[in-house]
Scaffold this active site. Structure first.
Site, PDB file in Angstrom:
ATOM      1  N   ASP A 217      -7.187   8.695  -3.486  1.00 11.74           N
ATOM      2  CA  ASP A 217      -6.211   7.645  -3.721  1.00 11.74           C
ATOM      3  C   ASP A 217      -5.596   7.847  -5.098  1.00 11.74           C
ATOM      4  O   ASP A 217      -6.243   8.367  -6.012  1.00 11.74           O
ATOM      5  CB  ASP A 217      -6.878   6.270  -3.676  1.00 11.74           C
ATOM      6  CG  ASP A 217      -7.652   6.042  -2.393  1.00 11.74           C
ATOM      7  OD1 ASP A 217      -7.060   6.234  -1.318  1.00 11.74           O
ATOM      8  OD2 ASP A 217      -8.842   5.692  -2.471  1.00 11.74           O
ATOM      9  N   ASP A 256      -4.185  10.189   1.051  1.00  8.80           N
ATOM     10  CA  ASP A 256      -5.033   9.054   1.414  1.00  8.80           C
ATOM     11  C   ASP A 256      -4.278   7.784   1.023  1.00  8.80           C
ATOM     12  O   ASP A 256      -3.138   7.608   1.417  1.00  8.80           O
ATOM     13  CB  ASP A 256      -6.402   9.180   0.742  1.00  8.80           C
ATOM     14  CG  ASP A 256      -7.453   8.258   1.372  1.00  8.80           C
ATOM     15  OD1 ASP A 256      -7.170   7.656   2.420  1.00  8.80           O
ATOM     16  OD2 ASP A 256      -8.550   8.139   0.810  1.00  8.80           O
ATOM     17  N   ASP A 260      -6.712   1.567  -3.432  1.00 14.71           N
ATOM     18  CA  ASP A 260      -7.800   0.997  -2.636  1.00 14.71           C
ATOM     19  C   ASP A 260      -8.695   0.145  -3.521  1.00 14.71           C
ATOM     20  O   ASP A 260      -8.972   0.504  -4.677  1.00 14.71           O
ATOM     21  CB  ASP A 260      -8.623   2.104  -1.972  1.00 14.71           C
ATOM     22  CG  ASP A 260      -7.946   2.653  -0.720  1.00 14.71           C
ATOM     23  OD1 ASP A 260      -6.803   2.242  -0.429  1.00 14.71           O
ATOM     24  OD2 ASP A 260      -8.546   3.493  -0.037  1.00 14.71           O
ATOM     25  N   ARG A 315      -0.786  -1.023   6.026  1.00 18.63           N
ATOM     26  CA  ARG A 315      -1.740  -1.415   4.983  1.00 18.63           C
ATOM     27  C   ARG A 315      -1.050  -1.877   3.705  1.00 18.63           C
ATOM     28  O   ARG A 315      -1.127  -1.238   2.665  1.00 18.63           O
ATOM     29  CB  ARG A 315      -2.714  -0.268   4.655  1.00 18.63           C
ATOM     30  CG  ARG A 315      -3.546   0.175   5.834  1.00 18.63           C
ATOM     31  CD  ARG A 315      -4.562   1.226   5.420  1.00 18.63           C
ATOM     32  NE  ARG A 315      -5.320   1.718   6.578  1.00 18.63           N
ATOM     33  CZ  ARG A 315      -6.272   2.639   6.517  1.00 18.63           C
ATOM     34  NH1 ARG A 315      -6.584   3.180   5.349  1.00 18.63           N
ATOM     35  NH2 ARG A 315      -6.902   3.021   7.601  1.00 18.63           N
TER      36      ARG A 315
END
Length: 437
Positions: A217, A256, A260, A315
């Site tokens: 990330d 990715d 996060d 997301r």
């Protein structure tokens, strides 16, 4: 002359986000003093990051712990110097963090063509993973090569740190900031061009057709508390998924997430950021498993406000377990859009006063996606300028995934809330790196 608010200040719209209306404070231009942006702290009540002790980052740093860095080695050295003593790291220019080339990370013997030949589904099948492959196999050599890249592109951020870009053009290409098991971190005014995983793993069992899965990330908040991400831009830049090749009939996914927030992280505010041109953007809580629930339940308290989510697939965020407050954000969908808010296990999402801009052919019912039956609050949201009940329209358009409306908690840590219809004009002009003044 019309005015609007931008990051808590009244601004003159014709000159953008930089001009203070001095008449509001009674100061003349000569009396106005420049602010030290590097020592700014998160304001009181500005989201979950303000809870308890608040988020001050490195504001208390002494002169010996203020650094200006221009390269990856210097940035890592500044992070490591002084342990958890308060520090300020000023990033000047764009720092290349992804190494000289993917070939530089390869261990002797690694050969991608050999990898493709051995794990071709026509040969390997779809009924077992590669996890038990020995170290001298193509998968074992891939794992070893991935370890080399991992060590290079990850940077561990200590407690009591502020990382801030200098001016309008500062940030990282290919970096992965690890905000892991620490407290009190501020990251502002930086552009993150997503890292490319040089060694994605083929998983034959991920979906019926298999999938390529990647790491890294741009930033991960892992078990940390009191984090403020502000005026940053997260993007795939010159390497969007559309430029990536396909193998075994699946995209060779080298990205990715952009941000996060996982493993019991808590008290995070993400404000005035731009998240753009990406697939799996923000994950809050990374698993439904019982072991993950034991860590995440009661944590993952996150606020998103005045962010621009543009040309994303999904997301924004996907939520498990957490109490997430999302208000005054602007979501702009384009081709390939899947959903914005993912409603996961025991999620407690409050999504209010947001604006959505959808093109023809994308219904408002796609804004929400049900992964688990968790009630949410979604009030006073506007889609293409019209007030829209997101839950009702979702249930009408996707009757196989009925969502329930319900307020399980009420946010109290908010700055002044802007009218939802005004959000696009405010956020689009003021969010992202280079707009911090």
């Amino acid at each position: 002359m019309r005015t609007r608010k931008c990051h808590g200040r009244v601004i003159v719209s014709v000159v953008g986000c930089t001009a203070l209306v001095l008449g509001v404070t009674g100061m003349s231009a000569a009396q106005a003093q420049p602010r030290d942006l590097a020592r700014q702290v998160l304001g009181a009540k500005d989201g979950w990051g303000a809870y308890g002790t608040g988020t001050t980052g490195g504001a208390a740093a002494d002169a010996a712990h203020v650094y200006t860095v221009t390269d990856w080695a210097g940035f890592k050295a500044a992070l490591a110097d002084g342990g958890s003593a308060p520090k300020i790291i000023k990033v000047q220019g764009i720092i290349d963090a992804d190494g000289p080339s993917c070939a530089s990370f390869q261990v002797p013997g690694y050969d991608f063509d050999a990898y493709l030949a051995k794990y071709d589904p026509a040969v390997w099948g779809h009924d077992k993973t590669l996890d038990d492959e020995p170290d001298d196999s193509p998968e074992g050599l891939r794992r070893a090569s991935a370890v080399n890249q991992d060590a290079y592109i990850k940077a561990n951020v200590p407690a009591n740190t502020t990382i801030i870009g200098v001016g309008k053009n500062a940030g990282f290409n290919g970096a992965s900031l690890q905000i892991k098991a620490v407290d009190n971190v501020i990251v502002r005014n930086l552009t993150f061009d997503s890292p490319l995983d040089c060694f994605p793993q083929w998983d034959p069992t991920d979906t019926a057709d298999g999938n390529w899965n990647s790491e890294y990330d741009s930033a991960v908040v892992y078990g940390s508390t009191h984090v403020w991400m502000d005026h940053d831009t997260f993007t795939d830049g010159d390497n969007p998924d559309s430029t990536l090749p396909n193998y075994f009939g699946r995209i060779y996914e080298q990205h990715d997430g952009e941000l996060d927030i996982v493993k019991g992280a808590d008290y995070v505010t993400a404000s005035w950021n731009v998240f753009e041109d990406h697939d799996k953007t923000i994950l809050i809580g990374n698993s439904d498993s019982a072991s993950t629930a034991a860590v995440d339940r009661g944590h993952l308290k996150v606020t998103f406000h005045h962010n621009l989510f543009s040309n994303l697939v999904e997301r924004a965020p996907r939520v498990r377990f957490g109490q997430v407050d999302s208000y005054n954000n602007h979501f702009v969908a384009k081709d390939g859009y899947s959903y914005s808010y993912g409603i996961g296990i025991e999620s407690q999402l409050v999504a209010e006063h947001n604006a959505f801009t959808l093109p023809d052919g994308i219904g408002a019912g796609k804004i929400l996606k049900r992964w688990n039956d968790s009630p949410l609050t979604a009030d006073d949201n506007y889609v293409n300028g019209e007030k829209t009940d997101l839950i009702a329209v979702h249930n009408a358009e996707v009757p196989t995934e009925i969502l329930q409306s319900g307020r399980t908690w009420t946010p109290t840590l908010r700055t002044e809330v802007d009218p939802a219809k005004a959000v696009p004009g405010i956020v689009d002009h003021c969010a992202g790196a280079g707009n911090l003044r």
